[in-house]
Design an enzyme around this catalytic site. Structure first.
Site, mmCIF file in Angstrom:
data_model
loop_
_atom_site.group_PDB
_atom_site.id
_atom_site.type_symbol
_atom_site.label_atom_id
_atom_site.label_comp_id
_atom_site.label_asym_id
_atom_site.label_seq_id
_atom_site.Cartn_x
_atom_site.Cartn_y
_atom_site.Cartn_z
ATOM 1 C CG HIS A 133 95.601 -18.920 7.203
ATOM 2 N ND1 HIS A 133 94.722 -19.965 7.376
ATOM 3 C CD2 HIS A 133 96.817 -19.476 6.982
ATOM 4 C CE1 HIS A 133 95.384 -21.108 7.260
ATOM 5 N NE2 HIS A 133 96.650 -20.848 7.019
ATOM 6 C CG ASP A 206 95.087 -15.624 12.691
ATOM 7 O OD1 ASP A 206 96.031 -16.046 13.377
ATOM 8 O OD2 ASP A 206 94.799 -16.086 11.566
ATOM 9 C CD GLN A 209 102.668 -17.089 10.397
ATOM 10 O OE1 GLN A 209 103.855 -17.002 10.705
ATOM 11 N NE2 GLN A 209 102.155 -18.200 9.911
ATOM 12 C CE LYS A 232 100.822 -21.298 11.890
ATOM 13 N NZ LYS A 232 101.208 -21.932 10.640
ATOM 14 C CB CYS A 370 96.090 -21.132 3.796
ATOM 15 S SG CYS A 370 96.508 -22.876 3.878
HETATM 16 N N1 PMP Z 1 96.227 -17.960 10.673
HETATM 17 C C1 PMP Z 1 97.445 -17.694 10.192
HETATM 18 C C2 PMP Z 1 97.860 -16.267 9.956
HETATM 19 C C3 PMP Z 1 98.324 -18.754 9.915
HETATM 20 O O1 PMP Z 1 99.546 -18.494 9.434
HETATM 21 C C4 PMP Z 1 97.902 -20.075 10.159
HETATM 22 C C5 PMP Z 1 98.811 -21.258 9.853
HETATM 23 N N2 PMP Z 1 99.433 -21.201 8.621
HETATM 24 C C6 PMP Z 1 96.622 -20.290 10.664
HETATM 25 C C7 PMP Z 1 95.821 -19.208 10.915
HETATM 26 C C8 PMP Z 1 96.123 -21.665 10.979
HETATM 27 O O2 PMP Z 1 96.886 -22.217 11.998
HETATM 28 P P1 PMP Z 1 96.745 -23.763 12.391
HETATM 29 O O3 PMP Z 1 96.871 -24.524 11.111
HETATM 30 O O4 PMP Z 1 97.884 -23.997 13.320
HETATM 31 O O5 PMP Z 1 95.404 -23.930 13.027
#
Ligand code: PMP
Length: 412
Positions: A133, A206, A209, A232, A370
């Site tokens: 991401h 990270d 997910q 999430k 993203c």
């Molecule tokens: N890493 C991953 C794998 C994600 O899926 C996301 C959210 N789509 C993020 C980071 C960023 O998370 P947040 O927008 O809640 O900070």
């Protein structure tokens, strides 16, 4: 019922209908059709215990923390610190290793500022993966590192031979997702941590997910840093977690300055509070932490084995139904994957597909999710993504497939 005891009282077998009844939004409609929410990878819906915990905090316990000597402030402080203890239990870490942040994005920015930057020499790199991401790429670049990426295979798995070779170049950090938000691949983070540590490279995982789908144990994973977002994992937005090994937190400088993170302030200079407080400047999202604790407590009270089996069955059902649609191509077919299905439909732009599905009450995501470098690697400008959570049903999988067949006819 208190947030800490609420959940699934007396429920033994997994009962998705009863579980859905705990999520008020799932009983609503969209475009006049029953809501089919298949975008939980973007944000998960909230059970009533979480909504109530946040409301109850504001109704009964709201005050600023760590400052007041009066009873209400003491109660708010207790709620905040109890939430920290709840997070620590849920990831298998120590209480003073849990830093509250706004979400995964802020957690990674904190590590980039306070851990990476002081260690970064000219030419220093952070090893990421092609499936990261943007939140696990851009902060490292902002801190001054070059990002180098472990390649992804055509099925959406990491090339571990390449990973081993790239670790020999001694990056300052390995930063990897536990589960890919775009492909659903579950990465072998335990193996990657062991590999990285053999080369003296610390690891950030990270877990944005992974937290909603897997039981997280930071000690078993063997990472140095683990982060995830409350929203999430069925909790509120604006609250998240950075777990870090105490030895790292102790030597990392603060990320932001302000109230609550200091020991003593003079015009000549300032000394800081011990971790985790030195990383929590200003008034934090107290109600968010309370809601997150309610969410994690609720999740822990569920039958996680049964939920895993349910999510796997949804994934397999959706994979089978979607693969049977002519012109539909699934993107990401790793053997170990979560219930996240990315796909393209011949002749149809992903945004058009998502808009047409919206007309059927089906909420999916379209775009690069993203993960622009991943989409570039796959030679695709965009994909459609359906992501499932514990509250989804096989009827909803069928509704998605039916809606896609309709869309297919329009473009066929
Ligand atoms: N890493 C991953 C794998 C994600 O899926 C996301 C959210 N789509 C993020 C980071 C960023 O998370 P947040 O927008 O809640 O900070």
């Amino acid at each position: 019922m208190s947030a800490l005891t609420a959940g699934a009282p007396g429920r033994t077998a997994f009962d998705v209908t009863a579980l859905r009844a705990e999520f008020p939004i799932l009983a609503t409609t969209s475009r006049g059709k029953p809501l089919v929410y298949l975008d939980s990878a973007a944000t998960a819906q909230k059970p009533r215990v979480v909504i109530d915990a946040v409301g109850d905090f504001y109704r009964h316990d709201n005050a600023n923390i760590h400052r007041g000597v009066y009873q209400l402030s003491e109660r708010a402080t207790l709620a905040w610190e109890s939430a920290r203890a709840c997070v620590a239990t849920s990831v298998g870490g120590a209480v003073d290793e849990v830093v509250f942040v706004r979400g995964t994005t802020e957690a990674i920015n904190l590590v980039a500022h306070s851990f990476l930057r002081p260690r970064l020499l000219p030419g220093g790199t952070v090893l990421v993966t092609e499936m990261e991401h943007h939140a696990n790429i851009v902060p490292w670049q902002l801190a001054g590192a070059a990002t180098v990426a472990i390649p992804v295979t055509d099925t959406g798995e990491l090339d571990l031979v390449a990973a081993e070779r790239m670790l020999r170049d001694r990056p300052v950090l390995l930063a990897i997702s536990h589960i890919s938000n775009a492909l659903g691949t579950i990465n072998p983070v335990e193996e990657l941590c062991a590999m990285a540590h053999a080369h003296g490279v610390p690891v950030l995982v990270d877990g944005a997910q992974a937290a909603p789908h897997l039981v997280i144990d930071v000690a078993a994973i063997g990472c140095d840093f683990y982060c995830f977002s409350g929203h999430k994992v069925f909790g509120p937005t604006g609250i998240g977690v950075l777990w870090a090994k105490r030895e790292h937190l102790d030597v990392m400088p603060p990320y932001q300055g302000g109230g609550d993170m200091i020991d003593e302030v003079t015009f000549a200079g300032t000394t800081y509070a011990a971790a985790p407080r030195k990383f929590e400047a200003g008034t934090p999202h107290i109600a968010g932490a309370v809601g997150l604790a309610a969410a994690l407590t609720w999740l822990a009270a569920q039958d996680r084995v049964a939920i895993q089996a349910h999510e796997d069955a949804l994934r397999d059902d959706a994979t089978g139904r979607l693969a049977a649609i002519p012109g539909l191509r699934l993107v990401g077919t790793a053997p170990r994957k979560a219930a996240v299905l990315a796909f393209t439909l011949d002749g149809a732009h992903p945004h058009d597909v998502a808009s047409l599905l919206d007309g059927e009450g089906v909420c999916v995501r379209a775009g690069h999710h993203c993960t622009q470098p991943l989409h570039r690697r796959l030679g695709l400008p965009a994909t459609v993504r359906a992501s499932f959570a514990l509250y989804n049903t096989h009827d909803e999988v069928a509704a998605l497939a039916r809606a896609l067949v309709k869309v297919r006819r329009l473009f066929g």
